[in-house]
Scaffold this active site. Structure first.
Site, mmCIF file in Angstrom:
data_model
loop_
_atom_site.group_PDB
_atom_site.id
_atom_site.type_symbol
_atom_site.label_atom_id
_atom_site.label_comp_id
_atom_site.label_asym_id
_atom_site.label_seq_id
_atom_site.Cartn_x
_atom_site.Cartn_y
_atom_site.Cartn_z
ATOM 1 C CE LYS A 115 70.719 -36.531 41.871
ATOM 2 N NZ LYS A 115 72.452 -37.063 41.894
HETATM 3 C C1 PLP Z 1 72.874 -37.560 43.633
HETATM 4 C C2 PLP Z 1 74.466 -38.578 42.852
HETATM 5 C C3 PLP Z 1 73.939 -39.165 44.530
HETATM 6 C C4 PLP Z 1 73.163 -39.100 45.772
HETATM 7 O O1 PLP Z 1 71.667 -40.097 44.779
HETATM 8 P P1 PLP Z 1 70.827 -39.781 46.089
HETATM 9 O O2 PLP Z 1 68.706 -40.623 44.885
HETATM 10 O O3 PLP Z 1 70.137 -38.758 46.777
HETATM 11 O O4 PLP Z 1 71.034 -40.782 46.891
HETATM 12 C C5 PLP Z 1 75.039 -40.168 44.276
HETATM 13 N N1 PLP Z 1 76.366 -40.099 43.457
HETATM 14 C C6 PLP Z 1 76.385 -38.936 43.115
HETATM 15 C C7 PLP Z 1 77.361 -38.849 41.552
HETATM 16 C C8 PLP Z 1 75.216 -37.937 43.207
HETATM 17 O O5 PLP Z 1 74.917 -37.034 41.817
#
Ligand code: PLP
Length: 468
Positions: A115
């Site tokens: 993220k």
């Molecule tokens: C947020 C997250 C996801 C999911 O990502 P999306 O974009 O919501 O599909 C998967 N793995 C980790 C480690 C995350 O932080």
């Protein structure tokens, strides 16, 4: 120049700045570009050997248009994707984990999850356009873990943003809580809510529903429906593919997903001309997406806890963007489908469209047992520790790799194993090594305010702490 339209068809086309600040469209839809910029073979060839920042500049410029000058955009990109923020000189390195398999390490940012790649850019884009407009915004969000810390890290230095993040008291992991609460900045406010994650979300929703508050404070969200996050995430699909031989050699990706945000970015890259062979969707036991690809029915089930908590989601909020394409931009039909989903918690897609969808994505599920087995076998075969989310994706990639052994498979490693030490220890029997960034977090003082599950109390707190 690219404009943005709502999937639900309402309103006039908007500029990049508008959709950056708005998040959700007023008609309840999601913003999508009115066309995909095209990168043909020749153009992709030109991107070979370029740095992350240079590829980002090429990929992002058509989406941003004249909202930000070339010089400013290049400076923002250079300030974001640098070694002060990401701890590897290639920003998103590939590590080989099999004869023709790689993990893309998207955990090199400040909070050790993918993220950071979008959020770090978003914070700087926000601050830049707010400076130009002479405005401030107040970001309010709820988090069960990774999103909140990435947002706080991205906004802590922003001059034009106040950020309030609610987390359910005692219900996030210690690492996740500390990543949020140890940030000491006057514009960052952590609220430990006496309630569940759903209570946090309900309060955020209520605050956004308060028209006066929304306007007075210029409320804004940074959740995964913001178009700019998707846009930023397309970059690493280009970078990774080019490193393994694109455009001459197509590659496949497998993405651990909950909200369908990250995998939609891969789909977008493919629509922009990047030759992606298979696009794998990997879910844990919360398998609404996998069930959809199996049955054509999107049906909400109960959220169940798993070893990969960031994917413990039943509503994939970005799926509407894909559905809009699948339904051939028929906003009226899409709106009907989404309304049905809201009231009946289920919708169904016919065979014709499902055949098209199944040609574009391959979906898999992974139990907690298989997640543990994958962490263990990956370590046994390569000496590399992976986190449970990466394990879900590697498990999901297995069948595709057997079917197309000649196509390189890139598995998105969305979190660092040391973010989930218990699961790694339980599966592999060894503790992930301490990362300097996390050691810091475990030492520093925490800053948060515990508040009752009461909208009025939260509202008073926000009003009392916003800087103006
Ligand atoms: C947020 C997250 C996801 C999911 O990502 P999306 O974009 O919501 O599909 C998967 N793995 C980790 C480690 C995350 O932080």
């Amino acid at each position: 120049m690219i404009k943005y339209i709502s999937t639900r068809g309402g309103g006039n086309p908007r500029s990049f700045t508008d959709v950056l600040l708005a998040g959700l469209a007023p008609d309840g839809g999601l913003y999508v570009p009115d066309r995909w910029p095209q990168f043909d073979h020749g153009l992709l060839d030109h991107l070979h050997g370029l740095r992350y920042t240079e590829v980002a500049m090429q990929v992002l410029t058509p989406f941003i248009g004249d909202a930000i000058s070339k010089e400013d955009l290049q400076r923002i990109i250079d300030e974001t994707y640098c070694t002060e923020i990401f701890d590897h000189s290639s920003i998103a390195p590939l590590t080989q984990v099999g004869p023709n398999a790689w993990i893309l390490e998207l955990f090199r940012g400040p909070t050790l999850s993918f993220k950071d790649y979008a959020m770090q850019l978003l914070g700087r884009l926000f601050d830049h356009v707010l400076e130009q407009k002479g405005e401030r915004i107040t970001i309010v969000g709820a988090t069960s873990g990774d999103t909140g810390s990435a947002a706080i890290e991205a906004c802590k230095g922003c001059k034009h943003i106040d950020i309030f993040i609610l987390h359910p008291q005692g219900r996030t992991s210690e690492v996740q809580r500390r990543q949020m609460t140890t940030v000491d900045a006057p514009n960052v406010h952590n609220i430990a809510l006496e309630g569940t994650f759903d209570d946090c979300q309900a309060i955020v929703k209520a605050l956004f529903g308060d028209q006066k508050l929304r306007e007075d404070l210029n409320l804004s969200a940074v959740n995964s429906i913001n178009w700019a996050r998707i846009m930023a995430q397309t970059v690493y699909y280009f970078v990774a593919s080019l490193a393994l031989g694109a455009p001459g050699r197509p590659v496949s990706f497998t993405v651990p997903t909950g909200n369908f945000g990250n995998v939609f970015a891969g789909y977008a890259a493919r629509r922009m001309g990047l030759p992606i062979h298979r696009l794998g969707i990997a879910t844990n036991r919360n398998d609404i997406l996998t069930r959809f690809f199996e049955t054509g029915e999107m049906k909400i089930d109960k959220v169940m806890p798993s070893l990969s908590p960031s994917m413990d989601i039943q509503i994939s909020s970005n799926f509407e963007r894909y559905l809009y394409d699948l339904m051939d931009h028929d906003s009226a039909a899409l709106t009907k489908t989404m309304e049905e989903f809201k009231t009946r918690r289920v919708f169904k897609i016919g065979d014709n469209l499902m055949n098209k969808a199944r040609a574009e994505f391959t979906a898999n599920r992974c139990s907690d047992l298989d997640t543990m087995a994958m962490m263990k076998s990956c370590y046994a075969q390569t000496g590399i520790l992976i986190d449970p989310h990466t394990a879900v994706a590697l498990h999901g990639a297995t069948d595709m790799m057997e079917q197309d052994p000649a196509v390189p498979m890139i598995v998105l490693a969305c979190a660092h194993p040391s973010k989930f030490p218990q699961a790694v220890q339980q599966a592999v029997g060894i503790k992930p090594p301490a990362v300097p960034r996390l050691m810091d977090v475990m030492q520093k003082a925490e800053h948060y305010t515990a508040l009752p599950n009461d909208v009025e109390k939260i509202k008073d707190f926000v009003l009392g702490n916003v800087s103006r």
